[in-house]
Design a protein around this motif. Structure first.
Motif, PDB file in Angstrom:
ATOM      1  N   ASN A 273       5.803   3.954   0.165  1.00  0.00           N
ATOM      2  CA  ASN A 273       4.422   4.358  -0.110  1.00  0.00           C
ATOM      3  C   ASN A 273       3.637   3.202  -0.720  1.00  0.00           C
ATOM      4  O   ASN A 273       2.475   2.977  -0.375  1.00  0.00           O
ATOM      5  N   LEU A 274       4.301   2.470  -1.600  1.00  0.00           N
ATOM      6  CA  LEU A 274       3.617   1.346  -2.240  1.00  0.00           C
ATOM      7  C   LEU A 274       3.254   0.265  -1.239  1.00  0.00           C
ATOM      8  O   LEU A 274       2.125  -0.235  -1.225  1.00  0.00           O
ATOM      9  N   VAL A 275       4.192  -0.112  -0.379  1.00  0.00           N
ATOM     10  CA  VAL A 275       3.943  -1.249   0.509  1.00  0.00           C
ATOM     11  C   VAL A 275       3.075  -0.871   1.716  1.00  0.00           C
ATOM     12  O   VAL A 275       2.210  -1.648   2.136  1.00  0.00           O
ATOM     13  N   VAL A 276       3.276   0.322   2.278  1.00  0.00           N
ATOM     14  CA  VAL A 276       2.544   0.689   3.491  1.00  0.00           C
ATOM     15  C   VAL A 276       1.190   1.307   3.180  1.00  0.00           C
ATOM     16  O   VAL A 276       0.178   0.963   3.811  1.00  0.00           O
ATOM     17  N   ARG A 277       1.151   2.204   2.205  1.00  0.00           N
ATOM     18  CA  ARG A 277      -0.112   2.881   1.900  1.00  0.00           C
ATOM     19  C   ARG A 277      -0.936   2.144   0.847  1.00  0.00           C
ATOM     20  O   ARG A 277      -2.083   1.784   1.081  1.00  0.00           O
ATOM     21  N   GLU A 278      -0.330   1.936  -0.336  1.00  0.00           N
ATOM     22  CA  GLU A 278      -1.109   1.424  -1.461  1.00  0.00           C
ATOM     23  C   GLU A 278      -1.535  -0.029  -1.263  1.00  0.00           C
ATOM     24  O   GLU A 278      -2.672  -0.392  -1.542  1.00  0.00           O
ATOM     25  N   ARG A 279      -0.623  -0.885  -0.793  1.00  0.00           N
ATOM     26  CA  ARG A 279      -0.957  -2.312  -0.666  1.00  0.00           C
ATOM     27  C   ARG A 279      -1.668  -2.655   0.637  1.00  0.00           C
ATOM     28  O   ARG A 279      -2.468  -3.598   0.684  1.00  0.00           O
ATOM     29  N   ASN A 280      -1.372  -1.918   1.709  1.00  0.00           N
ATOM     30  CA  ASN A 280      -1.918  -2.286   3.012  1.00  0.00           C
ATOM     31  C   ASN A 280      -2.833  -1.233   3.627  1.00  0.00           C
ATOM     32  O   ASN A 280      -3.491  -1.503   4.633  1.00  0.00           O
ATOM     33  N   GLY A 281      -2.876  -0.013   3.061  1.00  0.00           N
ATOM     34  CA  GLY A 281      -3.779   1.027   3.539  1.00  0.00           C
ATOM     35  C   GLY A 281      -3.559   1.419   4.984  1.00  0.00           C
ATOM     36  O   GLY A 281      -4.508   1.693   5.714  1.00  0.00           O
ATOM     37  N   LEU A 282      -2.298   1.457   5.411  1.00  0.00           N
ATOM     38  CA  LEU A 282      -1.992   1.686   6.819  1.00  0.00           C
ATOM     39  C   LEU A 282      -1.643   3.131   7.155  1.00  0.00           C
ATOM     40  O   LEU A 282      -1.668   3.507   8.328  1.00  0.00           O
TER      41      LEU A 282
END
Length: 405
Positions: A273-282
Motif C-alpha cells: 500500500n505504501l509503495v503502490v498507492r501512497e508513494r506512486n498513486g497507482l
C-alpha cells in the motif's frame, strides 16, 4: 474461560465458549463444499445451502425465515470450497430455538422442487451480479488457473446450464454422500451453562443417525504456473499474482500469514500500500491474501489500476518481493509486523460471532482450538529466516499472473 467440548454418539462434535453476553451465536459447520462435488454436480453444494431454507417436515419456508427474525435474531448460511456453514445470532434466552432450527433445516429439509426451481433463478441473478464485479470474479478465475484439473478449480456458484438441470433427487443424493456426522462441528458462544449446552446438543442434534464419511478428497495436481490476460468490459484493469501455498496443517502457514499481513494486510502502512498507492498513486486498492485449505492453500496479491499502469504496478510489487526474498527486512520492521498482527488478531477475537466461526473451522480440522496465547507465541517465534524462506518458496519463480484488461 476454556472451551467446553462434547462429542455426540453419532460423531457430531460440539464446542461451547462461555462469555458474559445477552447474545448467543450458534453454527453448524459441515466439512462439505464445492470441492466435494462430482463434475456433474458443479454448483450443487451452493444450491443445497440455499435450499435448506425452503421447507422442512415441520415448517414452510416462510416459517423458517420468521422463526428467529421475529425475535430480533438472524439466520444465515454460506458455502466455501471446503465447508458449508449455517449460523444464527439470537438473544441467549432464544438459544434453544436457534439450535432446534439449525437441526431442523439440515436434517429435516424436504426440498420441494417448485422451491428449488425458484431458488435457481435467484442464484442465476447472483451469478450475473458476480460477473458484473470484476474485482471479485478475478479471484475465482485465478483459482481456476492455480488449481486447474482438480476439484478446487471450479466456481462455487456453478454455471447456469448445469444449475437448471438439478433436481430434488440430486440434492438428496449429495447429502447422502457428503453430509457425514463425523465431519460436522456444532459451535456456540454465549452465556450458556455446560449442562444446558449438552442438553440442547443431545435433544436436537443427537437424534440423527451416525453416518461417517467413506470417501477421500482428491489431491491437487502438480502446479503449473501460467500468465493469462483476459479482456473484460470494465473501467479499470485488475490483476492477481500468486501461487499455491501452505495448508492448514503446515506450521509454515504462520510465517506466511505474518508476511501476507506485512505485505498487503488491512493496515494503511502495509508495504504494498505504501509503495503502490501512497508513494506512486497507482491504485486505490492493493492487498495480499492467504487462504490455507485442508491439504493446500493459495497466496495472492491483488490490485486494480488504470490499464496503462499494470506493468508498472507489477514491477513495483516484484521489487518489494525481491527485497523480502533477499532478507532485507530490518529487525525493527519485523518486530512491528509481529505486534501489529497480534493486535489485529486479538481485536478480531473480540467479535464473538467471528471467533465462533473460526473456532469451529479449527476444531473441524485439528480437533482443538488454539488459545490466543499459543498463537501469540508462534508469531513471536517467527524469525527473519522464516519469512525469507516462505517468501522464496511462495513468491519465487513459480508465480502465476491473471490480468483483466
Amino acid at each position: 474461560m476454556d472451551l467446553i467440548q462434547y462429542t455426540l454418539p453419532n460423531g457430531i462434535r460440539c464446542i461451547l465458549k462461555r462469555v458474559r453476553s445477552a447474545v448467543a451465536h450458534c453454527a453448524l459447520t459441515v466439512n462439505t463444499g464445492s470441492r466435494d462435488e462430482l463434475p456433474s454436480e458443479y454448483g450443487l453444494a451452493h444450491l443445497l445451502e440455499h435450499s435448506f431454507f425452503k421447507g422442512t417436515t415441520h415448517r414452510k419456508s416462510y416459517h423458517i425465515n420468521c422463526r428467529l427474525e421475529n425475535l430480533g435474531g438472524e439466520l444465515n448460511a454460506y458455502t466455501t470450497k471446503e465447508e458449508t456453514v449455517i449460523h444464527t445470532t439470537t438473544l441467549k434466552s432464544d438459544a434453544a430455538k436457534a439450535v432446534e432450527l439449525i437441526a431442523d433445516i439440515v436434517f429435516h429439509s424436504v426440498f420441494p422442487q417448485k422451491e428449488i426451481d425458484r431458488e435457481k433463478t435467484i442464484i442465476i441473478d447472483e451469478i450475473n451480479s458476480y460477473k458484473d464485479t470484476p474485482s471479485e470474479r478475478i479471484f475465482d478465475d485465478f483459482e481456476d488457473m492455480v488449481f486447474a484439473g482438480t476439484s478446487l478449480g471450479h466456481n462455487i456458484l456453478g454455471k447456469k446450464g448445469s444449475l437448471m438441470k438439478f433436481t430434488r433427487d440430486d440434492l438428496l443424493r449429495f447429502i447422502g454422500r457428503t453430509y457425514n456426522t463425523d465431519q460436522m462441528v456444532f459451535s456456540m458462544i454465549g452465556n450458556i451453562s455446560e449442562k444446558r449446552f449438552t442438553e440442547l446438543c443431545n435433544r436436537y442434534l443427537g437424534e440423527t443417525a451416525s453416518h461417517p464419511r467413506t470417501f477421500e478428497r482428491d489431491r491437487t495436481d502438480r502446479y503449473v504456473p501460467m500468465t493469462r490476460t483476459l479482456h473484460r468490459s470494465s473501467h479499470q484493469a485488475h490483476c492477481i499474482i500468486g501461487n499455491q501455498a501452505y495448508s492448514l496443517r503446515e506450521e509454515k502457514r504462520i510465517p506466511l500469514s505474518l508476511l501476507t499481513n506485512l505485505l498487503g494486510g488491512p493496515s494503511a502502512n502495509s508495504l504494498l500500500n505504501l509503495v503502490v498507492r501512497e508513494r506512486n498513486g497507482l491504485s486505490y486498492t492493493i492487498e495480499a491474501g492467504f487462504t490455507p485449505l485442508s491439504d493446500t492453500g493459495i497466496s495472492t496479491i491483488y490490485f486494480g489500476t488504470d490499464r496503462d499502469k499494470v506493468d508498472l504496478c507489477i514491477e513495483l510489487v516484484n521489487n518489494e518481493l525481491e527485497k523480502i526474498k533477499r532478507g532485507e527486512i530490518s529487525p525493527r520492521l519485523l518486530n512491528m509486523a509481529k505486534k501489529q498482527f497480534i493486535g489485529q488478531m486479538a481485536i478480531a477475537m473480540e467479535n464473538n460471532e467471528g471467533y465462533m466461526l473460526s473456532a469451529a473451522r479449527n476444531y473441524l480440522y485439528y480437533n482443538r482450538v488454539e488459545t490466543i496465547d499459543s498463537i501469540r507465541r508462534k508469531i513471536r517465534e517467527v524469525s527473519l529466516d522464516d519469512l525469507t524462506e516462505v517468501a522464496q518458496t511462495v513468491f519465487g519463480g513459480n508465480l502465476s499472473t491473471l490480468i483483466y484488461k
